[in-house]
Design a protein around this motif. Structure first.
Motif, PDB file in Angstrom:
ATOM      1  N   TYR A  24      -1.439  78.269 -19.869  1.00 51.90           N
ATOM      2  CA  TYR A  24      -0.185  78.268 -20.040  1.00 51.90           C
ATOM      3  C   TYR A  24       0.320  77.573 -21.311  1.00 51.90           C
ATOM      4  O   TYR A  24       0.595  76.262 -21.181  1.00 51.90           O
ATOM      5  CB  TYR A  24       0.793  78.147 -18.916  1.00 51.90           C
ATOM      6  CG  TYR A  24       0.582  79.063 -17.660  1.00 51.90           C
ATOM      7  CD1 TYR A  24       0.172  80.317 -17.873  1.00 51.90           C
ATOM      8  CD2 TYR A  24       0.331  78.178 -16.232  1.00 51.90           C
ATOM      9  CE1 TYR A  24       0.111  81.094 -16.589  1.00 51.90           C
ATOM     10  CE2 TYR A  24       0.063  79.262 -15.295  1.00 51.90           C
ATOM     11  CZ  TYR A  24      -0.236  80.397 -15.490  1.00 51.90           C
ATOM     12  OH  TYR A  24      -0.619  81.342 -14.252  1.00 51.90           O
ATOM     13  N   GLN A  25       0.692  78.007 -22.570  1.00 50.93           N
ATOM     14  CA  GLN A  25       0.993  77.272 -23.724  1.00 50.93           C
ATOM     15  C   GLN A  25       1.954  78.174 -24.438  1.00 50.93           C
ATOM     16  O   GLN A  25       1.731  79.359 -24.412  1.00 50.93           O
ATOM     17  CB  GLN A  25      -0.557  76.931 -24.349  1.00 50.93           C
ATOM     18  CG  GLN A  25      -1.238  76.089 -23.798  1.00 50.93           C
ATOM     19  CD  GLN A  25      -2.174  75.274 -24.547  1.00 50.93           C
ATOM     20  OE1 GLN A  25      -1.728  74.719 -25.646  1.00 50.93           O
ATOM     21  NE2 GLN A  25      -3.376  74.856 -23.817  1.00 50.93           N
ATOM     22  N   PRO A  26       2.736  77.645 -25.105  1.00 45.69           N
ATOM     23  CA  PRO A  26       2.821  76.166 -25.511  1.00 45.69           C
ATOM     24  C   PRO A  26       3.662  75.316 -24.111  1.00 45.69           C
ATOM     25  O   PRO A  26       4.164  75.791 -23.255  1.00 45.69           O
ATOM     26  CB  PRO A  26       3.768  76.014 -26.481  1.00 45.69           C
ATOM     27  CG  PRO A  26       4.570  77.176 -26.695  1.00 45.69           C
ATOM     28  CD  PRO A  26       3.630  77.899 -25.925  1.00 45.69           C
ATOM     29  N   TRP A  27       3.215  74.163 -23.998  1.00 46.40           N
ATOM     30  CA  TRP A  27       3.827  73.209 -23.283  1.00 46.40           C
ATOM     31  C   TRP A  27       5.193  72.629 -23.993  1.00 46.40           C
ATOM     32  O   TRP A  27       5.287  72.604 -24.919  1.00 46.40           O
ATOM     33  CB  TRP A  27       2.996  71.971 -22.879  1.00 46.40           C
ATOM     34  CG  TRP A  27       1.952  72.247 -21.958  1.00 46.40           C
ATOM     35  CD1 TRP A  27       1.290  73.342 -21.468  1.00 46.40           C
ATOM     36  CD2 TRP A  27       0.864  71.216 -21.461  1.00 46.40           C
ATOM     37  NE1 TRP A  27       0.222  73.407 -20.527  1.00 46.40           N
ATOM     38  CE2 TRP A  27      -0.123  71.942 -20.549  1.00 46.40           C
ATOM     39  CE3 TRP A  27       0.647  70.048 -21.632  1.00 46.40           C
ATOM     40  CZ2 TRP A  27      -1.094  71.411 -20.086  1.00 46.40           C
ATOM     41  CZ3 TRP A  27      -0.467  69.279 -21.072  1.00 46.40           C
ATOM     42  CH2 TRP A  27      -1.475  69.932 -20.224  1.00 46.40           C
ATOM     43  N   CYS A  75      -6.135  65.791 -20.347  1.00 47.58           N
ATOM     44  CA  CYS A  75      -5.967  66.665 -21.427  1.00 47.58           C
ATOM     45  C   CYS A  75      -5.844  65.841 -22.819  1.00 47.58           C
ATOM     46  O   CYS A  75      -5.588  64.687 -22.624  1.00 47.58           O
ATOM     47  CB  CYS A  75      -4.649  67.456 -21.296  1.00 47.58           C
ATOM     48  SG  CYS A  75      -3.181  66.498 -21.223  1.00 47.58           S
ATOM     49  N   VAL A  87      -2.941  72.518 -26.630  1.00 42.75           N
ATOM     50  CA  VAL A  87      -3.365  71.382 -25.556  1.00 42.75           C
ATOM     51  C   VAL A  87      -4.978  71.816 -25.066  1.00 42.75           C
ATOM     52  O   VAL A  87      -5.019  73.145 -24.904  1.00 42.75           O
ATOM     53  CB  VAL A  87      -2.559  71.248 -24.491  1.00 42.75           C
ATOM     54  CG1 VAL A  87      -3.022  70.165 -23.344  1.00 42.75           C
ATOM     55  CG2 VAL A  87      -1.063  70.774 -25.144  1.00 42.75           C
ATOM     56  N   GLU A 139       7.981  70.648 -27.858  1.00 41.30           N
ATOM     57  CA  GLU A 139       7.054  71.768 -27.843  1.00 41.30           C
ATOM     58  C   GLU A 139       5.646  71.468 -28.154  1.00 41.30           C
ATOM     59  O   GLU A 139       5.650  71.099 -29.373  1.00 41.30           O
ATOM     60  CB  GLU A 139       7.493  73.113 -28.144  1.00 41.30           C
ATOM     61  CG  GLU A 139       6.775  74.378 -28.009  1.00 41.30           C
ATOM     62  CD  GLU A 139       7.519  75.642 -28.434  1.00 41.30           C
ATOM     63  OE1 GLU A 139       8.315  76.151 -27.482  1.00 41.30           O
ATOM     64  OE2 GLU A 139       6.902  76.172 -29.445  1.00 41.30           O
ATOM     65  N   VAL A 147       6.530  75.196 -18.825  1.00 36.55           N
ATOM     66  CA  VAL A 147       6.244  76.127 -19.584  1.00 36.55           C
ATOM     67  C   VAL A 147       7.306  77.525 -19.441  1.00 36.55           C
ATOM     68  O   VAL A 147       8.038  77.110 -18.517  1.00 36.55           O
ATOM     69  CB  VAL A 147       4.588  76.841 -19.285  1.00 36.55           C
ATOM     70  CG1 VAL A 147       3.889  75.843 -19.504  1.00 36.55           C
ATOM     71  CG2 VAL A 147       4.700  77.510 -17.980  1.00 36.55           C
ATOM     72  N   ASP A 156       1.938  73.002 -28.686  1.00 38.37           N
ATOM     73  CA  ASP A 156       0.726  74.189 -28.572  1.00 38.37           C
ATOM     74  C   ASP A 156      -0.628  73.674 -29.058  1.00 38.37           C
ATOM     75  O   ASP A 156      -0.822  72.709 -29.436  1.00 38.37           O
ATOM     76  CB  ASP A 156       0.925  75.197 -29.591  1.00 38.37           C
ATOM     77  CG  ASP A 156       0.511  76.614 -28.851  1.00 38.37           C
ATOM     78  OD1 ASP A 156      -0.093  76.520 -28.244  1.00 38.37           O
ATOM     79  OD2 ASP A 156       0.784  77.507 -29.600  1.00 38.37           O
TER      80      ASP A 156
END
Length: 171
Positions: free
Chosen positions: A38-41, A67, A56, A52, A88, A54
């Motif tokens: 699930y991205q972006p965080w 991570c 990761v 934001e 997310v 992206d």
């Protein structure tokens, strides 16, 4: 109620790993490694402020997860992120199964009894181990209703923004 624009809390940065900017995270996804898909965080850097991120990357490490975030290259930069919540966008999550709901989708629903008495709106939910509990607020009044479908929660209509419960309005 539309899910567009809503965020879902999926984890938290809980510690440091090594000296090259890696972080230990806690994931509330199932399975827990799903958090990396699930991205972006969106990291909550301060109350109401989101950053934001992206790209990761991460993996299991021992009993936990680690991570690496783009642009975080040393332990000092990583230390500034410890304690931040990971969100997310709701639309990134798969649709729930029949009669299952994401908590974020229930927040804000109007709650009425089977007799049509309005009890307020869903403020939030929390888990007790036995069952989840819906917190319903109406001004200063707060009610805690077990989220037990069929017993207390009779229906949930997300499109109409309403939850019908079998609950005594005086309780």
């Amino acid at each position: 109620m539309a899910a567009a624009g809503r965020r879902v809390l999926v984890g938290r940065i809980v510690g440091l790993y090594g000296v090259q900017g890696w972080l230990k995270i806690e994931s509330w996804t199932e399975p827990r490694t799903q958090i990396f898909r699930y991205q972006p965080w969106q990291l909550e850097t301060a109350p109401g402020e989101m950053r934001e991120i992206d790209g990761v990357s991460g993996r299991p490490q021992g009993k936990g997860l680690i991570c690496h975030l783009p642009g975080v290259e040393d332990r000092d930069a990583a230390a500034a992120l410890v304690g931040q919540d990971i969100h997310v966008a709701r639309e990134l999550l798969p649709p729930p199964a029949k009669d299952e709901y994401y908590w974020v989708d229930l927040e804000g629903l109007e709650v009425v009894t089977t007799e049509g008495v309005s009890l307020g709106r869903v403020s939030h939910l929390f888990a007790t181990g036995a069952n989840d509990v819906v917190v319903v607020r109406d001004g200063a009044r707060e009610r805690l209703i077990p989220f037990v479908q069929g017993t207390y929660v009779r229906s949930v209509d997300l499109s109409d923004g309403r939850m019908v419960v079998d609950w005594d309005p005086e309780f």
